[in-house]
Design a protein around this motif. Structure first.
Motif, PDB file in Angstrom:
ATOM      1  N   CYS A  47       0.832  -1.209   0.000  1.00  0.00           N
ATOM      2  CA  CYS A  47       0.000   0.000   0.000  1.00  0.00           C
ATOM      3  C   CYS A  47       0.861   1.251   0.000  1.00  0.00           C
ATOM      4  O   CYS A  47       0.535   2.243  -0.613  1.00  0.00           O
ATOM      5  CB  CYS A  47      -0.915   0.002   1.230  1.00  0.00           C
ATOM      6  SG  CYS A  47      -1.911   1.472   1.426  1.00  0.00           S
ATOM      7  N   GLU A  54      -3.377   6.150  -0.205  1.00  0.00           N
ATOM      8  CA  GLU A  54      -4.361   5.144   0.171  1.00  0.00           C
ATOM      9  C   GLU A  54      -4.743   4.275  -1.019  1.00  0.00           C
ATOM     10  O   GLU A  54      -4.569   4.666  -2.173  1.00  0.00           O
ATOM     11  CB  GLU A  54      -5.633   5.817   0.712  1.00  0.00           C
ATOM     12  CG  GLU A  54      -5.400   6.700   1.921  1.00  0.00           C
ATOM     13  CD  GLU A  54      -6.669   7.362   2.396  1.00  0.00           C
ATOM     14  OE1 GLU A  54      -7.774   6.886   2.042  1.00  0.00           O
ATOM     15  OE2 GLU A  54      -6.574   8.362   3.120  1.00  0.00           O
ATOM     16  N   THR A  55      -5.290   3.080  -0.718  1.00  0.00           N
ATOM     17  CA  THR A  55      -5.800   2.205  -1.771  1.00  0.00           C
ATOM     18  C   THR A  55      -7.150   1.640  -1.385  1.00  0.00           C
ATOM     19  O   THR A  55      -7.468   1.495  -0.208  1.00  0.00           O
ATOM     20  CB  THR A  55      -4.852   1.013  -2.041  1.00  0.00           C
ATOM     21  OG1 THR A  55      -4.813   0.186  -0.871  1.00  0.00           O
ATOM     22  CG2 THR A  55      -3.466   1.473  -2.401  1.00  0.00           C
ATOM     23  N   GLU A 107      -6.796  -3.380  -2.865  1.00  0.00           N
ATOM     24  CA  GLU A 107      -5.379  -3.716  -3.026  1.00  0.00           C
ATOM     25  C   GLU A 107      -5.190  -5.178  -3.432  1.00  0.00           C
ATOM     26  O   GLU A 107      -4.257  -5.510  -4.183  1.00  0.00           O
ATOM     27  CB  GLU A 107      -4.648  -3.437  -1.717  1.00  0.00           C
ATOM     28  CG  GLU A 107      -3.138  -3.608  -1.807  1.00  0.00           C
ATOM     29  CD  GLU A 107      -2.445  -3.308  -0.482  1.00  0.00           C
ATOM     30  OE1 GLU A 107      -1.264  -3.639  -0.364  1.00  0.00           O
ATOM     31  OE2 GLU A 107      -3.115  -2.774   0.418  1.00  0.00           O
ATOM     32  N   ILE A 141      -5.174  -5.582  -7.143  1.00  0.00           N
ATOM     33  CA  ILE A 141      -3.919  -5.126  -7.743  1.00  0.00           C
ATOM     34  C   ILE A 141      -2.875  -6.243  -7.662  1.00  0.00           C
ATOM     35  O   ILE A 141      -2.173  -6.542  -8.635  1.00  0.00           O
ATOM     36  CB  ILE A 141      -3.412  -3.855  -7.027  1.00  0.00           C
ATOM     37  CG1 ILE A 141      -4.356  -2.681  -7.291  1.00  0.00           C
ATOM     38  CG2 ILE A 141      -1.995  -3.507  -7.486  1.00  0.00           C
ATOM     39  CD1 ILE A 141      -3.974  -1.413  -6.566  1.00  0.00           C
ATOM     40  N   ALA A 145      -7.005  -0.083 -12.509  1.00  0.00           N
ATOM     41  CA  ALA A 145      -7.123   0.790 -11.350  1.00  0.00           C
ATOM     42  C   ALA A 145      -7.265   2.235 -11.801  1.00  0.00           C
ATOM     43  O   ALA A 145      -6.771   2.615 -12.862  1.00  0.00           O
ATOM     44  CB  ALA A 145      -5.909   0.641 -10.435  1.00  0.00           C
ATOM     45  N   PHE A 169      -6.545   6.195 -10.444  1.00  0.00           N
ATOM     46  CA  PHE A 169      -5.748   6.969  -9.494  1.00  0.00           C
ATOM     47  C   PHE A 169      -6.321   8.369  -9.385  1.00  0.00           C
ATOM     48  O   PHE A 169      -6.711   8.973 -10.374  1.00  0.00           O
ATOM     49  CB  PHE A 169      -4.291   7.002  -9.983  1.00  0.00           C
ATOM     50  CG  PHE A 169      -3.394   7.954  -9.231  1.00  0.00           C
ATOM     51  CD1 PHE A 169      -3.300   7.905  -7.850  1.00  0.00           C
ATOM     52  CD2 PHE A 169      -2.633   8.885  -9.916  1.00  0.00           C
ATOM     53  CE1 PHE A 169      -2.471   8.772  -7.167  1.00  0.00           C
ATOM     54  CE2 PHE A 169      -1.797   9.759  -9.248  1.00  0.00           C
ATOM     55  CZ  PHE A 169      -1.708   9.699  -7.867  1.00  0.00           C
ATOM     56  N   SER A 226      -9.714  -1.423  -8.853  1.00  0.00           N
ATOM     57  CA  SER A 226      -9.057  -0.929  -7.647  1.00  0.00           C
ATOM     58  C   SER A 226      -8.848   0.577  -7.773  1.00  0.00           C
ATOM     59  O   SER A 226      -8.916   1.137  -8.876  1.00  0.00           O
ATOM     60  CB  SER A 226      -7.710  -1.631  -7.443  1.00  0.00           C
ATOM     61  OG  SER A 226      -7.891  -3.026  -7.350  1.00  0.00           O
ATOM     62  N   HIS A 227      -8.572   1.197  -6.644  1.00  0.00           N
ATOM     63  CA  HIS A 227      -8.435   2.659  -6.636  1.00  0.00           C
ATOM     64  C   HIS A 227      -7.286   3.085  -5.741  1.00  0.00           C
ATOM     65  O   HIS A 227      -7.110   2.557  -4.642  1.00  0.00           O
ATOM     66  CB  HIS A 227      -9.741   3.315  -6.175  1.00  0.00           C
ATOM     67  CG  HIS A 227     -10.894   2.988  -7.068  1.00  0.00           C
ATOM     68  ND1 HIS A 227     -11.689   1.880  -6.876  1.00  0.00           N
ATOM     69  CD2 HIS A 227     -11.355   3.598  -8.193  1.00  0.00           C
ATOM     70  CE1 HIS A 227     -12.602   1.832  -7.833  1.00  0.00           C
ATOM     71  NE2 HIS A 227     -12.423   2.856  -8.647  1.00  0.00           N
ATOM     72  N   LEU A 228      -6.508   4.029  -6.235  1.00  0.00           N
ATOM     73  CA  LEU A 228      -5.327   4.538  -5.543  1.00  0.00           C
ATOM     74  C   LEU A 228      -5.527   6.032  -5.313  1.00  0.00           C
ATOM     75  O   LEU A 228      -5.975   6.745  -6.212  1.00  0.00           O
ATOM     76  CB  LEU A 228      -4.071   4.303  -6.395  1.00  0.00           C
ATOM     77  CG  LEU A 228      -3.866   2.863  -6.884  1.00  0.00           C
ATOM     78  CD1 LEU A 228      -2.928   2.844  -8.072  1.00  0.00           C
ATOM     79  CD2 LEU A 228      -3.322   2.008  -5.760  1.00  0.00           C
TER      80      LEU A 228
END
Length: 527
Positions: free
Chosen positions: A13, A24-25, A28, A31, A164, A166, A191-193
């Motif tokens: 992370c 933050e993620t 995860e 990913i 993902a 970002f 997913s999200h970063l």
């Protein structure tokens, strides 16, 4: 990248650079699953509204990390989104603004109209408004376009075929929206970063569409100096501090040595090297580092970062693009009478337009219908005293107000405060935490009616009445403060009378305000 020795291992992370725990993620585990089979595909989007500002260095630092780690990164310039968000970008300028952003970053675009229709049949108004709460401009009666915004951003993930997305932590609600609704359309959950947001110069987040909150990537050295000078940076206050925030999120991560250097005369501490952000923050919190010295150092680092971008945009083609993407709005003149052509130019924004005078409070009492307001009778050198309503109950003693001289702003539009018409405003120095207020002190020997002005700005006649729609006072007030010697000033020019300098008792480096709107409680607002 599964090599645990790599400083850019994406299965963790937190990266082993200077991003800190603020990165933050969401998702995860997904990913990690992708990374076992191939390189990660990530997209980052930005709406082409206002000019990109220095806060963009934060995601650019992280995008650089992604690229070095072998990710495939798509940068999306969301032109349609910019228009739909309460039309922050006019339709006629979308193409030019997208091209402008492209020269600042680089990007690709898309189409997905049918899925937009499918998504609108699933999403409730409540969910759409909630998702856009931190990003889309909030109004009491939102346009349908603003409600579409979160759905468009969610669909970007599918149409760009990424693993993902970002963005800043202000995007969290849209990311959660995408995780909920994309599977309903038969698309996989991504997913999200998230990177931290740099605080704006006036508090809150730095925003491309809020001029006072940001430093543009093409601001000149002089513009940068002026904006940093008036940036909120109260001594010892590390909260909502955009200057410190930029050091944490950009300058330390980009530093080749991991150090931050402050140059100052020996009598003020001399050259100091801070080897970590925590060390810098502690020095500022303990007030061993003065805001002026911090701002001066940040100014130097920022000029080094911005100079290559300024140089790139010196070409005639890019100068033309800038003027077309962000045309200067022509000010509308007055009516048909008077000067040739019927247009009267707007006067220069100068503190000389403020009618500031010495006044003596001859009587003061509690407002009959408002618990936080005083009503004062003030002699400002006119045949009859003026009535002034001040929100100082509980902040400054009534007995100290009675009979004292003060500085009064006399050309604001009169306003009723709970039934009492206030025709001038008492000027005060103010600190927010702990909440402290001090009326400005008048130099000895001055009399009611004496003019108050700023050095270098004594020429010209004050406006007969400041036009509230033009926000003259609000624009001037952001540069008005006390300095480290408790002297009242505007952009470094001292507030004076013919007999001396205007000061306050003890508040250093704080804002100067008229007290009506700042100190009255919510139930004591103007009628």
């Amino acid at each position: 990248n599964d090599d645990e020795e790599s400083p850019y291992t994406l299965t963790r992370c937190q990266y082993n650079n200077d991003s800190g725990d603020d990165f933050e993620t969401l998702g995860e585990d997904k990913i990690k699953a992708v990374l076992k089979e191939r390189d990660l595909k990530v997209y980052w989007g930005t709406a082409t509204t206002g000019k990109p500002h220095v806060g963009y260095f934060v995601p650019m630092c992280k995008i650089s990390d992604f690229l070095r780690a072998g990710c495939e990164v798509t940068i999306l310039f969301a032109d349609l989104h910019a228009y739909l968000d309460n039309m922050k970008a006019p339709w006629s300028l979308l193409a030019k603004r997208t091209e402008y952003y492209e020269h600042i970053i680089k990007a690709m675009l898309k189409e997905y109209t049918l899925d937009v229709y499918r998504l609108t049949s699933l999403v409730t108004e409540h969910d759409a408004r909630k998702a856009g709460a931190e990003v889309v401009k909030q109004v009491s009666s939102p346009l349908l376009s603003g409600l579409l915004y979160p759905g468009l951003q969610a669909l970007d993930e599918e149409y760009l075929k990424v693993d993902a997305q970002f963005g800043g932590v202000d995007q969290r609600k849209i990311f959660t929206f995408a995780k909920k609704y994309l599977p309903h359309l038969g698309y996989k959950e991504r997913s999200h970063l998230m990177n931290p947001m740099v605080p704006g110069l006036t508090g809150g987040k730095m925003s491309s569409s809020e001029e006072d909150s940001k430093i543009d990537l093409l601001d000149s050295a002089a513009q940068l100096k002026k904006k940093l000078k008036k940036a909120f940076c109260e001594p010892g206050n590390t909260a909502e501090n955009g200057v410190l925030g930029f050091c944490k999120s950009v300058l330390f991560p980009l530093s080749s040595t991991g150090e931050f250097v402050v140059e100052r005369p020996e009598e003020y501490g001399g050259r100091t090297v801070y080897k970590s952000y925590e060390e810098l923050e502690q020095a500022f919190a303990s007030q061993t580092l003065h805001p002026g010295d911090l701002k001066g150092a940040v100014e130097g680092y920022l000029n080094n970062l911005l100079q290559p971008i300024r140089k790139e945009f010196e070409s005639p083609a890019l100068k033309k693009l800038t003027s077309e993407a962000y045309p200067v709005e022509k000010k509308k003149g007055g009516g048909g009478g008077g000067a040739k052509g019927g247009n009267q130019p707007e006067p220069e924004l100068s503190p000389a337009r403020l009618d500031l005078r010495v006044g003596k409070i001859v009587s003061v009492g509690q407002h009959p219908d408002a618990e936080s307001l005083f009503v004062e009778s003030v002699d400002i050198g006119e045949p009859e005293p003026r009535t002034v309503v001040s929100g100082l109950v509980g902040l400054y003693p009534e007995e100290k107000l009675n009979g004292r001289l003060g500085i009064f702003l006399c050309n604001l539009k009169p306003v009723k405060m709970r039934g009492v018409l206030s025709t001038a405003m008492l000027m005060c120095a103010s600190r927010a935490d702990p909440r402290t207020v001090e009326p400005l002190n008048v130099p000895e020997g001055n009399l009611p009616g004496d003019r108050v002005f700023f050095e270098g700005h004594s020429e010209g006649k004050p406006d007969e009445q400041l036009n509230p729609k033009k926000k003259v006072w609000e624009k001037l007030a952001v540069d008005m403060q006390t300095n480290s010697k408790c002297v009242a000033e505007w952009q470094g020019s001292n507030m004076v009378t013919k007999l001396g300098t205007v000061t306050c008792d003890s508040l250093k480096s704080v804002e100067i305000i008229y007290n009506q709107s700042h100190f009255a409680s919510s139930k004591d607002v103007p009628d």
